[in-house]
Each structure stands twice: as structure tokens, then as C-alpha cells.
Write an enzyme that holds these catalytic residues in place. Structure first.
Site, PDB file in Angstrom:
ATOM      1  N   ASN A 152      -6.015  51.883  44.205  1.00  0.00           N
ATOM      2  CA  ASN A 152      -6.204  50.545  44.778  1.00  0.00           C
ATOM      3  C   ASN A 152      -7.673  50.176  44.623  1.00  0.00           C
ATOM      4  OD1 ASN A 152      -5.034  48.245  46.170  1.00  0.00           O
ATOM      5  ND2 ASN A 152      -6.335  48.811  47.881  1.00  0.00           N
ATOM      6  N   ALA A 198      -1.752  43.131  42.011  1.00  0.00           N
ATOM      7  CA  ALA A 198      -0.803  43.803  41.116  1.00  0.00           C
ATOM      8  C   ALA A 198       0.524  43.046  40.912  1.00  0.00           C
ATOM      9  CB  ALA A 198      -0.559  45.224  41.624  1.00  0.00           C
ATOM     10  N   ASP A 256      -2.274  49.379  43.462  1.00  0.00           N
ATOM     11  CA  ASP A 256      -2.059  48.884  42.103  1.00  0.00           C
ATOM     12  C   ASP A 256      -1.167  49.817  41.298  1.00  0.00           C
ATOM     13  OD1 ASP A 256      -4.610  47.410  42.960  1.00  0.00           O
ATOM     14  OD2 ASP A 256      -3.938  46.398  41.149  1.00  0.00           O
TER      15      ASP A 256
HETATM   16  O1  MRU Z   1      -8.784  43.571  40.961  1.00  0.00           O
HETATM   17  P1  MRU Z   1      -7.724  42.931  41.817  1.00  0.00           P
HETATM   18  O2  MRU Z   1      -8.252  41.837  42.683  1.00  0.00           O
HETATM   19  O3  MRU Z   1      -6.522  42.513  41.016  1.00  0.00           O
HETATM   20  O4  MRU Z   1      -7.284  44.128  42.768  1.00  0.00           O
HETATM   21  C1  MRU Z   1      -6.247  43.913  43.674  1.00  0.00           C
HETATM   22  C2  MRU Z   1      -6.011  45.032  44.598  1.00  0.00           C
HETATM   23  O5  MRU Z   1      -6.614  46.078  44.511  1.00  0.00           O
HETATM   24  C3  MRU Z   1      -4.921  44.849  45.580  1.00  0.00           C
HETATM   25  O6  MRU Z   1      -5.184  45.593  46.722  1.00  0.00           O
HETATM   26  C4  MRU Z   1      -3.624  45.352  44.949  1.00  0.00           C
HETATM   27  O7  MRU Z   1      -3.400  44.732  43.717  1.00  0.00           O
HETATM   28  C5  MRU Z   1      -2.481  45.144  45.823  1.00  0.00           C
HETATM   29  S1  MRU Z   1      -1.910  43.458  45.722  1.00  0.00           S
HETATM   30  C6  MRU Z   1      -0.633  43.251  46.775  1.00  0.00           C
END
Ligand code: MRU
Length: 332
Positions: free
Chosen positions: A240, A51, A230
Site C-alpha cells: 500500500n 487501485a 494495492d
Molecule cells: O498512488 P495511489 O494514489 O494510486 O495509491 C493509492 C493507495 O495506496 C491506496 O491506499 C490503495 O490504492 C487503495 S485504494 C482503495
């Protein structure tokens, strides 16, 4: 902890250089571009992901849209294109709105000004991670085994990371014995990226399939679970990576803490509860293929949500750069 020796993304004032996360850990390939279209595509394909990283890189992309032309129509087209890349991580929308507020129609120095704003967004996220790591590590008061999901480290943010930043800081404090990294189906952010970061940091870890978490927790091998987010609604419901909700239910059943670590840029104060969070559904090929190899016939129906929502009451604490919040949450 060993100091990290890589920079996942870097803006040099004229272009953004980023590591292609889809190739890690087998290949460390960097892409350098000054075209916002390439960065938008990289976010969609998860070459750039996590995110806060999505927000930071979208901000650089929007600044870069002004490098050569600088017209308002190019800026608006770039803004709309970047906004369409991923729907759940609220950091994206926050960063794009912050950039848009800095755009001055007709001004000659929009590229320079917006580049500075993007750099300040990036620097703030690095600072946020350091603070989150410090606040969160204070919750780990004895040598512990932790379990985490997806990737929330340097690759996903900049700086130390959020949930992984807490783990790294707690390890430096002598309070992490072992990290269990969920592989994180279907795109393996845990086994490819979290394991890669833990290996680089010299922190003891092992990888398990997502569905093995219950066995580890039931056996008393996990002292706490920590993940990122997220989007966090005003009531604390947190979106998330798919599978996070399951972990929170397990933690409740076995009475162990379930923590979320995220910067306040992940809090969406306009969204009252998790019911209003838009959950990204990704293409069926992420399940029906492994790289180029088919796993099952392409015509089989698929359900492939990228995220789930953990209800606020399952979250022991939400750790932000501003401090640690406990249920009931009220981020209005
Ligand atoms: O689909 P992604 O890989 O972008 O998903 C990321 C996540 O779910 C992370 O846990 C979230 O973005 C937190 S990042 C510090």
C-alpha cells in the site's frame, strides 16, 4: 453521513468522464474522452488513481480502444499501453485480463461486449465496497478515533470506498468520533483527497504530517488504524501507499488494531509473499519540486517508492467483500 454529490468517473457508453484528482480539492475539473491514450496518461499522472479505480478506468479505456477501429492490432496495442501504466496495483492487471478474455477476434460487436464487461467490473467494485464497509464496520463496536493513510474513498474506487468506506459506515453507526488523516507525502492524497471526502461527508477529521502519527498513537488518541491495499500476496503481505508499513509497526508497538480493507480483486493469489511484489518508483521531481517551485537541487539523488509492503503478521485483519480474514492468511 451527508450523501456525496459527485461522481469521480462515469462511462456513458461512448466516452469516459473523470475528475482530475491532481487538481483536487481546489479545482473540480472533469475530463471527457473516448481515447484510451488519454486515460492511460491520466493513470500514469495520478489524475485517476487508487487501485480499484485504476482497474475500472483501464477496463473502460480498453473497451474504448475498439470504438472507432475495432481491429485486433489496435486492441493489443491498447492492452499493452494500459498494462505499462502502473506496476503495483494488481487490480489493473486483473481488469485487463478480464477484458481480454471477453475479446473475440473477428466479431463485430467487440466494442459493445467489452463495454458491458467494463460496466460489470465497475458495478462489482461498487458492490464490493458496500460489503467491505458493512463487514469492516462490525469490527468497530464502540465510539472510536481512527487514523488512515492515503485515499481509499469514492475517488479511489467508486461506491463508498474501502478503508474510508468502513469509516463512513462506522460513522453512520455512531462509532466514529474523529478521523486523523495522514497527509500522505509526497503527493498529498490524504490532505487533498481523504480530507475532501471527509469534509463532504460531514465526518469530523484533522490532517497531520505522516510522521506525526507516532505522537498521536503514543498519546492514546487512536483506537485503530485502517488503510487500503494495492496488492495483497497469498500470505497476506500487503503493498500500500508508502508509509503504511510504518503505521503497522506503530500499531504493533502500542497494541492497537491495524486493518487493511480491500476487494478480493486486490488479492494476487499468484504472488506468494510481499517479496515478489513489484514496487513502483516514481520520478524524483515529486520530491524536488512543489508544483513548479524547486525544493532542492534537481541533481540530488532521490529515493521515491510509491508503496511499501506491510508484513502479514502486522495486520490484525484483512476486510474483503467476502468477509473478514485474520492472520495467518492463506489466499491460495
Ligand atoms: O498512488 P495511489 O494514489 O494510486 O495509491 C493509492 C493507495 O495506496 C491506496 O491506499 C490503495 O490504492 C487503495 S485504494 C482503495
Amino acid at each position: 453521513m451527508k450523501k456525496s454529490d459527485f461522481t469521480p468517473f462515469h462511462f456513458n457508453g461512448a466516452a469516459l468522464k473523470f475528475i482530475d484528482q491532481t487538481l483536487l480539492p481546489l479545482e473540480e475539473k472533469y475530463i471527457e474522452t473516448d481515447r484510451y491514450e488519454i486515460i492511460a496518461e491520466a493513470i500514469e499522472k495520478l489524475e485517476i488513481r487508487g487501485a480499484p479505480a485504476i482497474g475500472v478506468c483501464a477496463a473502460y479505456a480498453l473497451a474504448l480502444s475498439l470504438k472507432n477501429s475495432g481491429t485486433q492490432s489496435v486492441f493489443e496495442t491498447a492492452y499493452a499501453r494500459l498494462k505499462r501504466t502502473r506496476p503495483t496495483a494488481v487490480n489493473l492487471f486483473w481488469a485487463l485480463e478480464t477484458m481480454r478474455a471477453g475479446y473475440m477476434p473477428g466479431a463485430e460487436d467487440n466494442f459493445q461486449r467489452l463495454s458491458k464487461i467494463a460496466v460489470s467490473i465497475h458495478e462489482k467494485e461498487i458492490y464490493n465496497c458496500a460489503q467491505i464497509s458493512l463487514h469492516g464496520s462490525k469490527l468497530i463496536t464502540k465510539p472510536s478515533n481512527s487514523l488512515t493513510h492515503c485515499n481509499t474513498g469514492e475517488l479511489a474506487v467508486a461506491g463508498m470506498g474501502t478503508a474510508l468506506g468502513v469509516i463512513k459506515q462506522a460513522y453512520d453507526d455512531g462509532n466514529i468520533i474523529h478521523v486523523y488523516a495522514d497527509e500522505t507525502r509526497p503527493l498529498y492524497q490524504g490532505s487533498r483527497l481523504t480530507a475532501y471526502e471527509l469534509a463532504k461527508a460531514g465526518i469530523p477529521f484533522s490532517v497531520q504530517i505522516d510522521s506525526a502519527a507516532a505522537v498521536l498513537i503514543a498519546a492514546g488518541k487512536v483506537d485503530f488504524v485502517i488503510t487500503g491495499a494495492d496488492r495483497i500476496a497469498a500470505n497476506g503481505d500487503s503493498a500500500n501507499k508508502i508509509g503504511t508499513f510504518n503505521l503497522s509497526v506503530l500499531c504493533k508497538a502500542y497494541n492497537i488494531p491495524f486493518y487493511i480493507a480491500a476487494p478480493t480483486t486486490t488479492i494476487d493469489r499468484k504472488t506468494g509473499s510481499g517479496k515478489e511484489i513489484v514496487i513502483e518508483e516514481r520520478k524524483p521531481e515529486e520530491l524536488s519540486f512543489h508544483k513548479d517551485t524547486p525544493i532542492f537541487p534537481a541533481e540530488y539523488p532521490v529515493f521515491n517508492p510509491a508503496f511499501d509492503v506491510t508484513p502479514a503478521e502486522n495486520i490484525t485483519a484483512i476486510i474483503t467483500e467476502e468477509g473478514v480474514f485474520r492472520y495467518p492468511y492463506d489466499f491460495k
